[in-house]
Motif scaffolding. Sequence first.
Motif, PDB file in Angstrom:
ATOM      1  N   LEU A 263       0.829  -1.207   0.000  1.00 34.99           N
ATOM      2  CA  LEU A 263       0.000   0.000   0.000  1.00 34.99           C
ATOM      3  C   LEU A 263       0.861   1.255   0.000  1.00 34.99           C
ATOM      4  N   LYS A 264       1.925   1.235   0.789  1.00 38.43           N
ATOM      5  CA  LYS A 264       2.832   2.386   0.856  1.00 38.43           C
ATOM      6  C   LYS A 264       3.448   2.686  -0.510  1.00 38.43           C
ATOM      7  N   LEU A 265       3.811   1.627  -1.232  1.00 38.65           N
ATOM      8  CA  LEU A 265       4.437   1.804  -2.544  1.00 38.65           C
ATOM      9  C   LEU A 265       3.473   2.401  -3.571  1.00 38.65           C
ATOM     10  N   ASN A 266       2.193   2.221  -3.367  1.00 37.42           N
ATOM     11  CA  ASN A 266       1.196   2.662  -4.356  1.00 37.42           C
ATOM     12  C   ASN A 266       0.506   3.968  -3.988  1.00 37.42           C
ATOM     13  N   ILE A 267       1.012   4.649  -2.967  1.00 42.78           N
ATOM     14  CA  ILE A 267       0.419   5.934  -2.573  1.00 42.78           C
ATOM     15  C   ILE A 267       0.651   6.952  -3.689  1.00 42.78           C
ATOM     16  N   ASN A 301      -9.665  10.899  16.327  1.00 40.20           N
ATOM     17  CA  ASN A 301     -10.651  11.874  15.854  1.00 40.20           C
ATOM     18  C   ASN A 301      -9.987  13.198  15.498  1.00 40.20           C
ATOM     19  N   GLU A 302      -9.023  13.628  16.297  1.00 38.14           N
ATOM     20  CA  GLU A 302      -8.289  14.850  15.970  1.00 38.14           C
ATOM     21  C   GLU A 302      -7.480  14.659  14.692  1.00 38.14           C
ATOM     22  N   ILE A 303      -6.909  13.475  14.502  1.00 40.17           N
ATOM     23  CA  ILE A 303      -6.131  13.206  13.293  1.00 40.17           C
ATOM     24  C   ILE A 303      -7.039  13.164  12.070  1.00 40.17           C
ATOM     25  N   LEU A 304      -8.252  12.659  12.227  1.00 42.43           N
ATOM     26  CA  LEU A 304      -9.202  12.668  11.119  1.00 42.43           C
ATOM     27  C   LEU A 304      -9.511  14.094  10.663  1.00 42.43           C
ATOM     28  N   SER A 305      -9.381  15.043  11.567  1.00 48.88           N
ATOM     29  CA  SER A 305      -9.673  16.435  11.197  1.00 48.88           C
ATOM     30  C   SER A 305      -8.709  16.969  10.152  1.00 48.88           C
ATOM     31  N   ILE A 306      -7.501  16.374  10.030  1.00 51.18           N
ATOM     32  CA  ILE A 306      -6.533  16.831   9.018  1.00 51.18           C
ATOM     33  C   ILE A 306      -6.296  15.770   7.934  1.00 51.18           C
ATOM     34  N   THR A 307      -7.130  14.726   7.939  1.00 51.50           N
ATOM     35  CA  THR A 307      -6.994  13.638   6.969  1.00 51.50           C
ATOM     36  C   THR A 307      -7.713  14.000   5.668  1.00 51.50           C
ATOM     37  N   ASP A 308      -7.068  13.724   4.509  1.00 50.30           N
ATOM     38  CA  ASP A 308      -7.656  14.056   3.210  1.00 50.30           C
ATOM     39  C   ASP A 308      -8.542  12.938   2.683  1.00 50.30           C
ATOM     40  N   PHE A 309      -8.129  11.701   2.840  1.00 43.92           N
ATOM     41  CA  PHE A 309      -9.104  10.622   2.662  1.00 43.92           C
ATOM     42  C   PHE A 309      -8.704   9.391   3.455  1.00 43.92           C
ATOM     43  N   LEU A 310      -9.730   8.551   3.652  1.00 38.34           N
ATOM     44  CA  LEU A 310      -9.644   7.457   4.607  1.00 38.34           C
ATOM     45  C   LEU A 310      -9.821   6.120   3.916  1.00 38.34           C
ATOM     46  N   ILE A 345     -16.238   1.012  -2.341  1.00 39.61           N
ATOM     47  CA  ILE A 345     -15.989  -0.325  -1.783  1.00 39.61           C
ATOM     48  C   ILE A 345     -14.917  -1.021  -2.613  1.00 39.61           C
ATOM     49  N   CYS A 346     -13.854  -1.467  -1.965  1.00 41.13           N
ATOM     50  CA  CYS A 346     -12.755  -2.164  -2.631  1.00 41.13           C
ATOM     51  C   CYS A 346     -12.497  -3.488  -1.924  1.00 41.13           C
ATOM     52  N   THR A 347     -12.146  -4.488  -2.723  1.00 39.28           N
ATOM     53  CA  THR A 347     -11.938  -5.819  -2.144  1.00 39.28           C
ATOM     54  C   THR A 347     -10.516  -6.331  -2.296  1.00 39.28           C
ATOM     55  N   ASP A 348      -9.642  -5.579  -2.966  1.00 39.94           N
ATOM     56  CA  ASP A 348      -8.241  -5.988  -3.077  1.00 39.94           C
ATOM     57  C   ASP A 348      -7.360  -4.767  -3.276  1.00 39.94           C
ATOM     58  N   LEU A 349      -6.051  -4.988  -3.237  1.00 44.80           N
ATOM     59  CA  LEU A 349      -5.090  -3.884  -3.311  1.00 44.80           C
ATOM     60  C   LEU A 349      -5.175  -3.153  -4.641  1.00 44.80           C
ATOM     61  N   THR A 350      -5.389  -3.864  -5.728  1.00 42.22           N
ATOM     62  CA  THR A 350      -5.478  -3.226  -7.043  1.00 42.22           C
ATOM     63  C   THR A 350      -6.621  -2.226  -7.079  1.00 42.22           C
ATOM     64  N   ALA A 351      -7.760  -2.636  -6.536  1.00 43.44           N
ATOM     65  CA  ALA A 351      -8.919  -1.738  -6.506  1.00 43.44           C
ATOM     66  C   ALA A 351      -8.667  -0.538  -5.605  1.00 43.44           C
ATOM     67  N   VAL A 352      -7.981  -0.770  -4.472  1.00 49.94           N
ATOM     68  CA  VAL A 352      -7.647   0.332  -3.567  1.00 49.94           C
ATOM     69  C   VAL A 352      -6.735   1.330  -4.256  1.00 49.94           C
ATOM     70  N   THR A 353      -5.715   0.827  -4.963  1.00 46.16           N
ATOM     71  CA  THR A 353      -4.756   1.697  -5.655  1.00 46.16           C
ATOM     72  C   THR A 353      -5.470   2.557  -6.698  1.00 46.16           C
ATOM     73  N   LYS A 354      -6.334   1.931  -7.481  1.00 51.78           N
ATOM     74  CA  LYS A 354      -7.074   2.669  -8.521  1.00 51.78           C
ATOM     75  C   LYS A 354      -7.968   3.734  -7.897  1.00 51.78           C
ATOM     76  N   ALA A 355      -8.638   3.360  -6.803  1.00 53.51           N
ATOM     77  CA  ALA A 355      -9.542   4.312  -6.136  1.00 53.51           C
ATOM     78  C   ALA A 355      -8.756   5.489  -5.573  1.00 53.51           C
ATOM     79  N   MET A 356      -7.583   5.219  -4.995  1.00 48.76           N
ATOM     80  CA  MET A 356      -6.760   6.307  -4.445  1.00 48.76           C
ATOM     81  C   MET A 356      -6.382   7.304  -5.532  1.00 48.76           C
ATOM     82  N   ARG A 357      -5.982   6.797  -6.701  1.00 49.00           N
ATOM     83  CA  ARG A 357      -5.570   7.694  -7.792  1.00 49.00           C
ATOM     84  C   ARG A 357      -6.736   8.534  -8.283  1.00 49.00           C
TER      85      ARG A 357
END
Length: 815
Positions: A263-267, A301-310, A345-357
Amino acid sequence: MAIKNFFNKIFTLIELIRLPYIKRATDREFKMINSYTDYFKKKAILHNTILYQSHNGMGMSDSPLAIFKELISHPSYKGYKHIWVVNDINNPTINQYSSMSNVKFVKLHSDEYLMYLASAKYLINNHSFPSYFQKREEQIYVNTWHNTPSLYDESSNYGRVYANTQRNFLQVDYLLTDSLQNAKNLMGSYDLDGIFKGKILAEGYPRIDLVLNSNSQLVKKQLSNCTTYKSNQKLIIYSTTWKNEYFSKQNDDIKLTDFLAQLKLNIPTGFQLLLNIEGLPPATINENLKDLIIPSYMDINEILSITDFLISDNMHIINDFAFTNRPIIFFTNEEVDSFEIPVKICTDLTAVTKAMRNMSNTLTSDIKYGSETSKITPKIIDSVLNNNSSWKIYSIANEKTNLIFYCGGFLNNGITTSAINLINNIDYDRFNVIVVDNIRTDKASIENFKKINHNATKLIRVGAMNISVSEWYIHHYITKKGLINNRLEKYLPFNLYKREAQRLFGNIDYDVAIDFSGYVPFWSFIFAFGGFKKKAIYQHNDMHAEYYKKINNKFKHKQKMNLIFPIYKYFDKIIAVSKNTRDENIKNLSKYMEETKAVYVHNCIDSEKIKQQIKVNEEMVLEETTFLLSSKDISDGNLQIKGIKKPTKNKINFVTMGRLSPEKDHEKLLRAFKEFYTKKKDSMLYIIGEGVLETQLKELTYNLGLQKNVIFTGQLTNPYSLISQCDCFILSSNHEGQPMVLLENLIIGMPIIATDIPGNRSILQEDYGLIVENSVNGLVQGMEQYLNNNLPRFNMFNYTSYNKEALDKFYKEIL
């Protein structure tokens, strides 16, 4: 000899005096309980003091933190003192408050913690306080609950955490939630429907104010001090739990740590990843990932206040972040129907990577952190501290009468059967039924406990009595010596038992307490002195005979009855299970029982269960012999089957059922069967049950030469599959209360032979079965009468009418 006895008494006294101090020195929990009790009894309430505890002292976080921040920033509340409970006094997040004179930090379970827990006017927690906690009448307990409730699972194992959380809710004055339905779901998940007495503020959680209104610059600075966070990059949070189902179901080579590295590599470029993983063992993460882990002492909760997406599978984190209207990826391998909030909704790393982009391209270049949204926290504070709510306060407690039962531990015995039958027959439109018990570990008790009607509340006792050293002396001395010497009665620590009732049952209405067991002094004391409006104790037997019953040459119940008999007078009703048993107990225990309090209520029966059991009949033929299967177990590819030789039509098959204990007198039955067998070789005796005399009875069977004609079946989950295929039921007991087994056999129309004792007469005297002399000869004559087809014509048993009369009488006597 007199001198020796004198010194023995002196030695015993010295040991008694030393024991609690030795226990305090060696048992940390006992010492905490002693200290907490002293503060509870003696320390004055600190009226402007608020104690905060979040996630069992993990740090300053969640809704308790939101309430605290609002209070210290508001001039109107400057007179309050704030006590924070932490596991680590060196926690970096507390440094910013260390110079404030009205803020103090105490370590969980420390002496200061015990003192403030017992004396702070306001108690704010997002989960639960320890098992020794009980709210004083002047205290106000606010529970802010921290998680999405799970629905109650009938098959779940009642662990200590569950039991203590359940107990905590019974102490709560205010429950904070985001909807009335979620409050109902939460109480349902802890089996407290209808009896939870707390006020419900259903307008939202204070922690949402941390998500929407935190000081973003301060949060960024704190985060950069403990992680690789850089303020010039946008932030992605991956939040999950260490025991995430997605990873636990994967192959060994796909682990959480591997996923995190990928996941870190695909940020996406311009973004950074931080990890919030609940329950993470530090040693399991690779070195190059450790700087990404958000420490547990920081508030998410305080950290979520500066989070761009989850990215998360944690519903309460997702629900909280949804208030920001920023992108969310729900990462799961489970099938999901729909979401009330917009998520990808994502079910694997590939889908997560695509959604992040895709999401990174839609984010604006300058997100505005913070919000002008109207705050929840000030309104909650106004409701609790000033009793001035602009919101509607809800209650989910009903107006039904509470019936609180203790049933004896749910062992395999007649008391358990009769308790389950009664509880399953009670009218739940009129009553809340609350069954209290200790945590059970044996399989039989756990299975029996599950048989209770699903409408009943099951309360699990966790923890120990809050007891002072002086109360410990008195309680243990009386427990050892008994109350037969009535001079000791005035020293009974009544407040100790009332305090324990309050620790267990909290704020519920103490309407009717029913000691359905009548054999356990602890619960008899709690029910007698716990402050209940009405109190009843059951007698399931000839209690005089029980008093003198011996097993292995030792009195089984004598010491317990030396405590219970003398406190009969503190109960409103002493309920025997039959008229004959009541009369016998009045005659033999007149010293302890007021006749006006002595009543009888017949046991209820579950006719549908018995009729259903008859229909279940699994058989197996092996070497030309048919066996009734009594149990099957399939595990690790292995099948284990137990079976009992099926009764055949060419033999006379007698059967009995009950504990293998002295009062059932199976020895008498075996000797009678031996005499009958010498005349009628083609006869069998099936003995259903287990108990302390099993080995002895099997040896007797062998010595009598009956090993081929007497079958010990052990305990059966479905005894009536076997009983219904036998010819005649025999009960050889020397004393009984109202034997359930006779009632159950009447349901299926079995011919019955039973000894002439009060309990048996109470059922069979209306020509429902044959009553014989309580002797070997009497049983032999009964079996011969059956052999010669010379039993009288028995009446039909109307179990429907019987049950209605039993219930009506129960209601009459306990109300």
